[in-house]
Design an enzyme around this catalytic site. Structure first.
Site, PDB file in Angstrom:
ATOM      1  N   LYS A   1       0.859  -1.187   0.000  1.00  0.00           N
ATOM      2  CA  LYS A   1       0.000   0.000   0.000  1.00  0.00           C
ATOM      3  C   LYS A   1       0.890   1.229   0.000  1.00  0.00           C
ATOM      4  CE  LYS A   1      -4.404   1.210   0.213  1.00  0.00           C
ATOM      5  NZ  LYS A   1      -5.610   0.533  -0.306  1.00  0.00           N
TER       6      LYS A   1
ATOM      7  N   ASP B   1      -6.917   4.612  -4.521  1.00  0.00           N
ATOM      8  CA  ASP B   1      -7.578   4.470  -3.212  1.00  0.00           C
ATOM      9  C   ASP B   1      -8.182   5.852  -2.932  1.00  0.00           C
ATOM     10  OD1 ASP B   1      -7.754   2.538  -0.730  1.00  0.00           O
ATOM     11  OD2 ASP B   1      -7.182   4.447   0.141  1.00  0.00           O
TER      12      ASP B   1
HETATM   13  P1  NDP Z   1     -12.774   8.079  -2.659  1.00  0.00           P
HETATM   14  O1  NDP Z   1     -11.695   9.078  -2.436  1.00  0.00           O
HETATM   15  O2  NDP Z   1     -13.324   7.894  -4.023  1.00  0.00           O
HETATM   16  O3  NDP Z   1     -13.995   8.404  -1.674  1.00  0.00           O
HETATM   17  C1  NDP Z   1     -13.832   8.434  -0.295  1.00  0.00           C
HETATM   18  C2  NDP Z   1     -15.138   8.866   0.339  1.00  0.00           C
HETATM   19  O4  NDP Z   1     -15.020   8.734   1.743  1.00  0.00           O
HETATM   20  C3  NDP Z   1     -15.475  10.318   0.073  1.00  0.00           C
HETATM   21  O5  NDP Z   1     -16.869  10.482   0.080  1.00  0.00           O
HETATM   22  C4  NDP Z   1     -14.837  11.021   1.266  1.00  0.00           C
HETATM   23  O6  NDP Z   1     -15.416  12.268   1.585  1.00  0.00           O
HETATM   24  C5  NDP Z   1     -15.084  10.016   2.369  1.00  0.00           C
HETATM   25  N1  NDP Z   1     -14.020  10.127   3.384  1.00  0.00           N
HETATM   26  C6  NDP Z   1     -12.696   9.914   3.201  1.00  0.00           C
HETATM   27  N2  NDP Z   1     -12.029  10.146   4.331  1.00  0.00           N
HETATM   28  C7  NDP Z   1     -12.943  10.502   5.243  1.00  0.00           C
HETATM   29  C8  NDP Z   1     -12.868  10.861   6.596  1.00  0.00           C
HETATM   30  N3  NDP Z   1     -11.696  10.918   7.247  1.00  0.00           N
HETATM   31  N4  NDP Z   1     -14.034  11.147   7.229  1.00  0.00           N
HETATM   32  C9  NDP Z   1     -15.213  11.095   6.560  1.00  0.00           C
HETATM   33  N5  NDP Z   1     -15.338  10.770   5.279  1.00  0.00           N
HETATM   34  C10 NDP Z   1     -14.227  10.493   4.623  1.00  0.00           C
HETATM   35  O7  NDP Z   1     -12.185   6.703  -2.083  1.00  0.00           O
HETATM   36  P2  NDP Z   1     -12.687   5.209  -2.365  1.00  0.00           P
HETATM   37  O8  NDP Z   1     -14.154   5.184  -2.553  1.00  0.00           O
HETATM   38  O9  NDP Z   1     -11.809   4.638  -3.404  1.00  0.00           O
HETATM   39  O10 NDP Z   1     -12.290   4.482  -0.986  1.00  0.00           O
HETATM   40  C11 NDP Z   1     -13.199   4.396   0.117  1.00  0.00           C
HETATM   41  C12 NDP Z   1     -12.744   3.296   1.050  1.00  0.00           C
HETATM   42  O11 NDP Z   1     -12.738   2.045   0.331  1.00  0.00           O
HETATM   43  C13 NDP Z   1     -11.333   3.430   1.623  1.00  0.00           C
HETATM   44  O12 NDP Z   1     -11.294   2.863   2.927  1.00  0.00           O
HETATM   45  C14 NDP Z   1     -10.491   2.572   0.685  1.00  0.00           C
HETATM   46  O13 NDP Z   1      -9.299   2.131   1.290  1.00  0.00           O
HETATM   47  C15 NDP Z   1     -11.461   1.428   0.445  1.00  0.00           C
HETATM   48  N6  NDP Z   1     -11.198   0.625  -0.742  1.00  0.00           N
HETATM   49  C16 NDP Z   1     -11.169   1.195  -1.989  1.00  0.00           C
HETATM   50  C17 NDP Z   1     -10.947   0.412  -3.101  1.00  0.00           C
HETATM   51  C18 NDP Z   1     -11.027   0.965  -4.486  1.00  0.00           C
HETATM   52  O14 NDP Z   1     -11.013   0.156  -5.436  1.00  0.00           O
HETATM   53  N7  NDP Z   1     -11.141   2.269  -4.673  1.00  0.00           N
HETATM   54  C19 NDP Z   1     -10.646  -1.038  -2.976  1.00  0.00           C
HETATM   55  C20 NDP Z   1     -10.801  -1.557  -1.634  1.00  0.00           C
HETATM   56  C21 NDP Z   1     -11.033  -0.731  -0.574  1.00  0.00           C
HETATM   57  P3  NDP Z   1     -14.695  13.630   1.135  1.00  0.00           P
HETATM   58  O15 NDP Z   1     -14.859  13.706  -0.343  1.00  0.00           O
HETATM   59  O16 NDP Z   1     -15.405  14.697   1.894  1.00  0.00           O
HETATM   60  O17 NDP Z   1     -13.244  13.490   1.558  1.00  0.00           O
END
Ligand code: NDP
Length: 453
Positions: A129, A169
């Protein structure tokens, strides 16, 4: 907290001692060790050759400076990381996160989880990662490009299609992968498509990769519901986040007959009792890159539509049948879990990595709520990344239907493996133990075969 046996307790104490100030990493290791008590009782051979100690220690950790110039001409500095955790099953594989909260402990916890997740997919990929404390919010497209280029100028010497294959991510989507791939290609003078996944279709990406994590989590929860003779049909679903994972979870849940009634971002959550309008969420988040409260401004408040500011309430207070946390780590606490249970939740599928605290998991399990841990339920993203690598290696490009069919089969297999492993080790229905044990046994056996390295 589950009592660890003496051996596992001493391994945890050593992990805490040499990784101080990294609570998320300690939490992730503890959770796995709690599951391993049953393995060491049944398979004492897996205690040999310090296999567990070695699995808790990353093979390599890289920390580097990323200097870049903002639009006003100021020099900015960020810190970046790549933790190459375990390559017993294949090249390191795992995403890159751009978020101000990123530090080495968070990247280490994610790399550790990734190792077991990748093993569960059945694909030949190790775990890693990376990321940076760079905050992309409010940055212009040119600033993002300059940052990605500077980041890759250092990272390129540590990665490669047979070495380490990063992906996206939080904060890293198709745009960022494109800029990073461009810089990698320029520095190496090679079109090495398999070095990054999550690429756009026109230069080597895979169909269904964008959708894969959200779709995959939904397939996993569907399989879990089926074990109890039920389905998504007619169920109310709450999804936290509104990024890549959340958006495609919404799409798949809806196609299975579920109704998504709430979503969020870091500024708060919106509820729409009529069903969240996904096209509008996509426009707000993917095109305008705006805050989620825009949804209520556009739809108009009232008639079951409202916004709650972060800090004024929790999205998990919204009554639902299925909860799918898809934002970030430790976003669903013990208190949130109690509220969900009180409101009748029947299943939880983790789209994010480690979104539920240990207290929350305990509350769900004690209440008999079906609980799918992220390292199993969100593995569809990385599995489809491995399918992207396969297509790159064979210079092929599959149809969406073909790719999604592979994804669906992989998710069903992961579900069935976790389910059967939990039964085998005497904890039926405990998907956390099932995932940890099945992932660990696979990696540990490969490590043993490769000798002490
Ligand atoms: P994105 O950046 O596309 O979206 C993240 C979302 O979560 C946004 O709505 C963001 O809000 C919110 N968010 C992030 N950090 C915080 C925080 N500290 N508090 C509240 N809300 C938060 O990321 P992904 O959708 O790709 O990833 C989401 C999760 O899924 C993560 O844990 C990631 O590790 C996991 N994941 C992702 C994969 C992928 O293929 N993308 C694969 C496997 C797991 P805002 O825009 O306001 O920051």
């Amino acid at each position: 907290m589950v009592q660890l046996n003496e051996k596992l307790e001493s391994i945890l104490a050593e992990v805490i001692r040499r990784n101080q100030g990294e609570p998320e990493f300690h939490q992730a290791v503890r959770e796995v060790l709690e599951s391993l008590g049953r393995v060491v009782a049944k398979r004492p051979d897996l205690l040999e050759d310090a296999l567990i100690e070695r699995i808790c220690e990353p093979e390599r950790q890289i920390i580097f400076r990323v200097p870049w110039i903002d639009d006003a001409g100021n020099v900015r500095i960020n810190r970046a990381f790549r933790v190459q955790f375990n390559s017993a099953l294949g090249p390191y594989k795992g995403g890159i996160r751009f978020h101000p909260s990123v530090n080495v402990g968070i990247i280490k916890f994610l790399g550790f989880e990734q190792t077991f997740k990748n093993a569960l997919t059945g694909m030949p990929i190790g775990g890693g990662k990376g990321g940076s404390d760079f905050d992309p919010k409010g940055r212009s497209d040119r600033e993002i490009m300059r940052f990605c280029q500077s980041f890759m100028t250092e990272l390129h010497r540590h990665i490669g299609e047979y070495t380490d294959v990063p992906a996206g991510d939080i904060g890293v989507g198709g745009r960022e992968i494109g800029y990073m791939f461009g810089q990698y290609k320029r520095l190496n003078n090679r079109f090495e498509a398999g070095v990054l996944t999550g690429k756009a279709l026109f230069y080597g990406g895979s169909r269904a990769r964008t959708e894969a994590t959200g779709y995959g989590n939904t397939y996993f929860v569907k399989a879990m519901l089926e074990t109890k003779g039920t389905s998504f049909d007619g169920k109310k679903v709450v999804i936290s986040g509104s990024g890549n994972v959340a958006i495609y979870t919404h799409a798949k849940v809806t196609s299975f007959g579920g109704k998504v009634i709430a979503m969020s971002d870091s500024s708060g959550y919106v509820v729409d009792e009529n069903g969240i309008d996904l096209a509008l969420i996509k426009e707000i988040k993917e095109i305008r890159r705006a805050r989620i409260s825009e949804y209520v401004r556009i739809k108009g408040e009232g008639k079951g539509v409202y916004f709650v500011k972060a800090g004024d309430g929790s999205i998990w207070d919204v009554a639902c049948d299925v909860a799918m946390p898809s934002a970030t780590q430790n976003e669903l606490t013990g208190k949130d879990a109690k509220a969900l249970v009180k409101n009748g939740v029947v299943a939880v599928g983790e789209g994010a990595n480690m979104p539920s605290t240990p207290d929350a998991i305990r509350v769900f399990q004690e209440a008999g709520v079906m609980f799918a841990p992220g390292k199993a339920a969100n593995a569809g993203g990385v599995a489809t990344s491995a399918l992207e690598m396969q297509q790159n290696a064979s210079r092929d490009s599959w149809t969406f239907e073909q790719t999604e069919a592979r994804l669906a089969t992989i998710m069903k297999n992961i579900h069935d493996t976790c389910y059967a492993t939990a039964e085998e080790y005497g904890v039926p229905g405990d998907y956390v133990s099932g995932a940890n044990i099945a992932g660990f046994v696979k990696v540990a056996e490969a490590m043993r075969a490769l000798g002490v390295i």
